[in-house]
Design a protein around this motif. Structure first.
Motif, PDB file in Angstrom:
ATOM      1  N   HIS A 386     -10.879 -28.765 -38.780  1.00 16.02           N
ATOM      2  CA  HIS A 386     -10.685 -27.580 -37.534  1.00 16.02           C
ATOM      3  C   HIS A 386     -12.465 -27.020 -37.416  1.00 16.02           C
ATOM      4  O   HIS A 386     -12.850 -26.575 -36.059  1.00 16.02           O
ATOM      5  CB  HIS A 386     -10.205 -26.319 -38.652  1.00 16.02           C
ATOM      6  CG  HIS A 386     -11.325 -25.903 -39.183  1.00 16.02           C
ATOM      7  ND1 HIS A 386     -11.392 -26.250 -40.612  1.00 16.02           N
ATOM      8  CD2 HIS A 386     -12.283 -24.471 -39.405  1.00 16.02           C
ATOM      9  CE1 HIS A 386     -11.596 -25.579 -41.597  1.00 16.02           C
ATOM     10  NE2 HIS A 386     -13.038 -24.924 -41.293  1.00 16.02           N
ATOM     11  N   HIS A 399     -13.995 -35.931 -28.890  1.00 14.76           N
ATOM     12  CA  HIS A 399     -13.858 -35.576 -30.511  1.00 14.76           C
ATOM     13  C   HIS A 399     -13.188 -36.423 -31.519  1.00 14.76           C
ATOM     14  O   HIS A 399     -12.855 -37.642 -31.064  1.00 14.76           O
ATOM     15  CB  HIS A 399     -12.812 -34.137 -29.723  1.00 14.76           C
ATOM     16  CG  HIS A 399     -12.069 -33.326 -30.782  1.00 14.76           C
ATOM     17  ND1 HIS A 399     -11.949 -33.788 -31.785  1.00 14.76           N
ATOM     18  CD2 HIS A 399     -11.982 -32.221 -30.871  1.00 14.76           C
ATOM     19  CE1 HIS A 399     -12.468 -32.801 -32.853  1.00 14.76           C
ATOM     20  NE2 HIS A 399     -12.328 -31.630 -32.313  1.00 14.76           N
ATOM     21  N   ARG A 401     -11.349 -36.437 -33.722  1.00 18.17           N
ATOM     22  CA  ARG A 401     -10.287 -36.307 -33.965  1.00 18.17           C
ATOM     23  C   ARG A 401      -9.364 -37.595 -33.018  1.00 18.17           C
ATOM     24  O   ARG A 401      -8.562 -38.196 -33.172  1.00 18.17           O
ATOM     25  CB  ARG A 401      -9.445 -35.015 -33.776  1.00 18.17           C
ATOM     26  CG  ARG A 401      -7.815 -35.081 -34.570  1.00 18.17           C
ATOM     27  CD  ARG A 401      -7.720 -32.989 -34.081  1.00 18.17           C
ATOM     28  NE  ARG A 401      -7.639 -32.848 -32.590  1.00 18.17           N
ATOM     29  CZ  ARG A 401      -8.179 -31.449 -32.931  1.00 18.17           C
ATOM     30  NH1 ARG A 401      -8.630 -31.122 -33.819  1.00 18.17           N
ATOM     31  NH2 ARG A 401      -8.577 -31.266 -31.977  1.00 18.17           N
ATOM     32  N   ASP A 402      -9.297 -37.174 -32.181  1.00 20.62           N
ATOM     33  CA  ASP A 402      -9.166 -38.357 -31.311  1.00 20.62           C
ATOM     34  C   ASP A 402      -9.267 -39.826 -31.197  1.00 20.62           C
ATOM     35  O   ASP A 402      -7.953 -40.723 -31.375  1.00 20.62           O
ATOM     36  CB  ASP A 402      -9.433 -37.488 -29.355  1.00 20.62           C
ATOM     37  CG  ASP A 402      -8.804 -36.341 -29.138  1.00 20.62           C
ATOM     38  OD1 ASP A 402      -7.732 -35.561 -30.148  1.00 20.62           O
ATOM     39  OD2 ASP A 402      -9.533 -35.621 -28.315  1.00 20.62           O
ATOM     40  N   SER A 423      -6.782 -25.999 -36.808  1.00 19.86           N
ATOM     41  CA  SER A 423      -7.067 -25.224 -36.092  1.00 19.86           C
ATOM     42  C   SER A 423      -5.857 -25.807 -35.254  1.00 19.86           C
ATOM     43  O   SER A 423      -4.663 -25.510 -35.211  1.00 19.86           O
ATOM     44  CB  SER A 423      -8.092 -26.573 -34.516  1.00 19.86           C
ATOM     45  OG  SER A 423      -6.504 -28.175 -35.399  1.00 19.86           O
ATOM     46  N   LEU A 424      -5.623 -24.698 -33.772  1.00 20.70           N
ATOM     47  CA  LEU A 424      -5.249 -23.936 -33.156  1.00 20.70           C
ATOM     48  C   LEU A 424      -3.605 -25.009 -32.800  1.00 20.70           C
ATOM     49  O   LEU A 424      -2.739 -25.081 -33.414  1.00 20.70           O
ATOM     50  CB  LEU A 424      -4.783 -22.450 -31.671  1.00 20.70           C
ATOM     51  CG  LEU A 424      -5.531 -21.586 -32.962  1.00 20.70           C
ATOM     52  CD1 LEU A 424      -5.825 -20.806 -31.392  1.00 20.70           C
ATOM     53  CD2 LEU A 424      -4.078 -21.176 -33.577  1.00 20.70           C
ATOM     54  N   GLU A 425      -4.583 -25.760 -32.300  1.00 22.24           N
ATOM     55  CA  GLU A 425      -3.874 -27.296 -31.675  1.00 22.24           C
ATOM     56  C   GLU A 425      -3.478 -27.908 -32.735  1.00 22.24           C
ATOM     57  O   GLU A 425      -2.246 -28.141 -32.959  1.00 22.24           O
ATOM     58  CB  GLU A 425      -4.533 -28.242 -31.017  1.00 22.24           C
ATOM     59  CG  GLU A 425      -5.827 -28.325 -31.482  1.00 22.24           C
ATOM     60  CD  GLU A 425      -7.052 -27.821 -31.194  1.00 22.24           C
ATOM     61  OE1 GLU A 425      -8.266 -28.072 -31.420  1.00 22.24           O
ATOM     62  OE2 GLU A 425      -6.535 -26.183 -31.397  1.00 22.24           O
ATOM     63  N   THR A 426      -3.713 -28.205 -33.824  1.00 25.24           N
ATOM     64  CA  THR A 426      -2.949 -29.300 -34.975  1.00 25.24           C
ATOM     65  C   THR A 426      -2.036 -28.610 -35.618  1.00 25.24           C
ATOM     66  O   THR A 426      -0.986 -28.810 -36.266  1.00 25.24           O
ATOM     67  CB  THR A 426      -4.325 -29.250 -35.956  1.00 25.24           C
ATOM     68  OG1 THR A 426      -4.945 -29.997 -35.465  1.00 25.24           O
ATOM     69  CG2 THR A 426      -3.693 -30.454 -37.076  1.00 25.24           C
ATOM     70  N   ARG A 427      -2.429 -26.557 -35.389  1.00 26.72           N
ATOM     71  CA  ARG A 427      -0.771 -26.736 -36.424  1.00 26.72           C
ATOM     72  C   ARG A 427       0.082 -26.648 -35.332  1.00 26.72           C
ATOM     73  O   ARG A 427       1.270 -26.161 -35.903  1.00 26.72           O
ATOM     74  CB  ARG A 427      -1.503 -24.899 -36.776  1.00 26.72           C
ATOM     75  CG  ARG A 427      -0.814 -24.295 -37.445  1.00 26.72           C
ATOM     76  CD  ARG A 427      -0.746 -24.397 -39.148  1.00 26.72           C
ATOM     77  NE  ARG A 427       0.146 -23.643 -40.552  1.00 26.72           N
ATOM     78  CZ  ARG A 427       1.278 -23.492 -40.166  1.00 26.72           C
ATOM     79  NH1 ARG A 427       1.996 -24.757 -38.986  1.00 26.72           N
ATOM     80  NH2 ARG A 427       1.884 -23.224 -41.264  1.00 26.72           N
ATOM     81  N   ALA A 428      -0.178 -26.291 -33.772  1.00 27.36           N
ATOM     82  CA  ALA A 428       1.397 -26.191 -33.221  1.00 27.36           C
ATOM     83  C   ALA A 428       1.630 -27.856 -33.193  1.00 27.36           C
ATOM     84  O   ALA A 428       3.205 -27.874 -33.585  1.00 27.36           O
ATOM     85  CB  ALA A 428       0.626 -25.754 -31.883  1.00 27.36           C
ATOM     86  N   ARG A 429       0.889 -28.671 -33.208  1.00 28.75           N
ATOM     87  CA  ARG A 429       1.568 -29.734 -33.238  1.00 28.75           C
ATOM     88  C   ARG A 429       2.622 -30.396 -34.536  1.00 28.75           C
ATOM     89  O   ARG A 429       3.464 -30.465 -35.253  1.00 28.75           O
ATOM     90  CB  ARG A 429       0.444 -30.818 -33.204  1.00 28.75           C
ATOM     91  CG  ARG A 429      -0.048 -31.236 -31.839  1.00 28.75           C
ATOM     92  CD  ARG A 429      -1.914 -31.857 -32.115  1.00 28.75           C
ATOM     93  NE  ARG A 429      -1.712 -32.444 -30.855  1.00 28.75           N
ATOM     94  CZ  ARG A 429      -3.303 -32.542 -30.666  1.00 28.75           C
ATOM     95  NH1 ARG A 429      -3.937 -32.709 -31.035  1.00 28.75           N
ATOM     96  NH2 ARG A 429      -4.225 -32.580 -28.247  1.00 28.75           N
ATOM     97  N   LYS A 432       5.795 -28.492 -34.240  1.00 29.39           N
ATOM     98  CA  LYS A 432       6.614 -29.008 -32.823  1.00 29.39           C
ATOM     99  C   LYS A 432       7.018 -30.634 -33.952  1.00 29.39           C
ATOM    100  O   LYS A 432       7.436 -31.195 -32.957  1.00 29.39           O
ATOM    101  CB  LYS A 432       6.324 -29.284 -31.847  1.00 29.39           C
ATOM    102  CG  LYS A 432       5.629 -27.797 -31.252  1.00 29.39           C
ATOM    103  CD  LYS A 432       5.033 -27.799 -29.652  1.00 29.39           C
ATOM    104  CE  LYS A 432       4.627 -27.104 -29.012  1.00 29.39           C
ATOM    105  NZ  LYS A 432       4.199 -26.894 -27.869  1.00 29.39           N
TER     106      LYS A 432
END
Length: 486
Positions: A386, A399, A401-402, A423-429, A432
């Motif tokens: 994060h 980034h 991570r990318d 991070s929010l984007e990692t948690r969301a992935r 999903k």
């Protein structure tokens, strides 16, 4: 008839120059130049020499090729960029909107982006006699084009060694070594009886040689016999003086005791098995502080090494402490390379060469370590994923991570993103199912309990002592310090 030409990206980061330019390859360099090498090329109307990277070859009709400018100099004996890095630069160029030359330079240590020379040495007596003469080493820049091409061929045949030296000499750490040049001359050397120290050194060298020793530290011999005595033996041709590069990190590695694998608790073991058995998708390892994520990382990396692969471990710059790096060195020894901003340009170059040569199997570092030129990567791990420091805020704005996702897919490697607060984007992935979600809910040590957390209304707890801390917090800090705790 067609002629082979080189496609070169020049070090001019502008929109107009963000493309390969065609250059004629001189006949002496046709069989030596390779994709990924750096070259000097004349560029622009003034034909100013610029550094560039060879990114490909093409064939053009001989008549058209004659109108091309020629490569002036090849800067490397072997490529500094591999095919994966060139492909990665193309991919990043589409997402970070940076010039390709800026991306390529971000993959290399600063020392390779500055002025420098190459020092050539040899241990082949025939080569030394024919090309080196009385000198111990040759400066590559002092040779003409034909001699440079010849030296590149000799290097490819393993007959000469090359060492990059920056204009700023202090970036390369060396030490002087002495070796026996002529054992017969040592025995026949006439020394006056009153020259006690010279006689003592002669006897020392004879004894050492017959015991199988033929290489000594210059400083050690000077301490034992004096500088003038050592100089006498060098001047007489008995001893050969040379400078060898020294790894700046070697002493650091020698001071750290080895460490063994820890026994994983059930949650750690389940996470470890999932990672090594199913590396197709990235993993989010969400674990509370003290849950033992680092031990899982270490064992995943050990599994990759056991399979003949390599690994990258990224941590935020602020977390790259001796405590963190020591754990990896204790577990993997000299197979570890450390990359962070606290290193000098020379130290970064040392670590890069260690990685490039295949001596390093594990790279531990901050953001830029994601570009480490490892082959056969088996695991990439980003701890505290994060953290905002993984995003570079200057050009190229990548980034880490990318880049890690791209490299993990390229190598079929396991990618693990670890955090107690993703991070929010990692948690969301993860939610999903784009990433596998793994949980560590308990402290790794049975004795360690998750601390009690109290939330205070600061409007009721402000004190005259401090405008930032409550009296309750200050009292608790004093209590822990008095007990010798943290």
């Amino acid at each position: 008839m067609s002629q082979k030409i080189a496609q070169v990206i020049v070090d001019v980061p502008t929109m107009q120059t963000d493309k390969p330019f065609s250059y004629d390859i001189p006949e002496a360099l046709v069989d030596l130049i390779q994709i990924g090498m750096r070259v000097h090329v004349p560029f622009g109307r003034g034909n100013r020499l610029m550094q560039g990277f060879v990114i490909g070859f093409a064939d053009e009709p001989e008549q058209e090729a004659q109108d091309l400018k020629a490569i002036a100099e090849v800067l490397d004996f072997e490529p500094v960029l591999n095919q994966e890095q060139l492909a990665l630069a193309d991919a990043l160029r589409e997402t970070v909107f940076s010039y390709k030359i800026s991306i390529l330079k971000a993959m290399l240590p600063n020392l390779l982006n500055s002025s420098y020379d190459k020092i050539l040495t040899t241990e082949d007596d025939a080569v030394a006699q024919q090309y080196f003469g009385e000198t111990q080493a040759l400066h590559f820049s002092s040779l003409d084009e034909k001699a440079q091409a010849l030296m590149m061929k000799l290097h490819r045949d393993g007959k000469i060694a090359v060492q990059y030296v920056a204009q700023s000499k202090e970036t390369i750490k060396t030490k002087k070594r002495l070796s026996l040049a002529d054992q017969y001359q040592l025995d026949e050397l006439t020394i006056a009886p009153r020259a006690k120290k010279r006689l003592a050194l002669q006897t020392f060298l004879q004894v050492q040689y017959h015991a199988g020793e033929n290489d000594w530290d210059y400083t050690d011999l000077v301490k034992l016999f004096s500088r003038d005595v050592v100089k006498f033996f060098v001047a007489e041709g008995v001893l050969r003086l040379s400078e060898v590069e020294v790894s700046r990190a070697q002493a650091y590695f020698d001071t750290i005791a080895s460490d063994e694998h820890k026994v994983l608790n059930p949650e750690q073991a389940a996470a470890y098995q999932a990672i090594i058995e199913n590396p197709e998708k990235p993993f989010l390892l969400e674990g509370v502080t003290g849950s033992g994520k680092t031990e899982v990382y270490l064992q995943v990396i050990a599994h990759a090494i056991a399979q003949g692969k390599t690994a990258i471990m990224l941590v935020p710059e602020i977390s790259l402490t001796p405590l963190m790096t020591n754990r990896f060195i204790a577990r993997f020894g000299e197979h570890v390379a450390i990359m962070h901003s606290g290193l000098s340009d020379g130290e970064k170059y040392d670590e890069w060469r260690k990685i490039k040569s295949g001596k390093a199997k594990v790279v531990v570092g901050a953001r830029s370590a994601i570009f480490a030129p490892l082959h056969h990567i088996g695991a990439i791990i980003i701890d505290e994923e994060h953290e905002t420091s993984y995003k570079q805020d200057s050009n190229p704005r990548y980034h880490a991570r990318d880049v890690a996702v791209w490299r993990a897919q390229y190598h079929g490697a396991a990618l693990v993103l670890g955090s107690a607060t993703p991070s929010l984007e990692t948690r969301a992935r993860a939610q999903k199912n784009v990433y596998h979600l793994l949980h560590l809910t308990q402290r790794a040590s049975a004795q360690a309990e998750i601390p009690e957390v109290r939330i205070l209304d600061m409007r009721k707890h402000l004190t005259d002592k401090s405008a930032s801390f409550s009296e309750v917090l200050l009292d608790k800090i004093s209590e822990k310090i008095a007990k010798g705790e943290q």
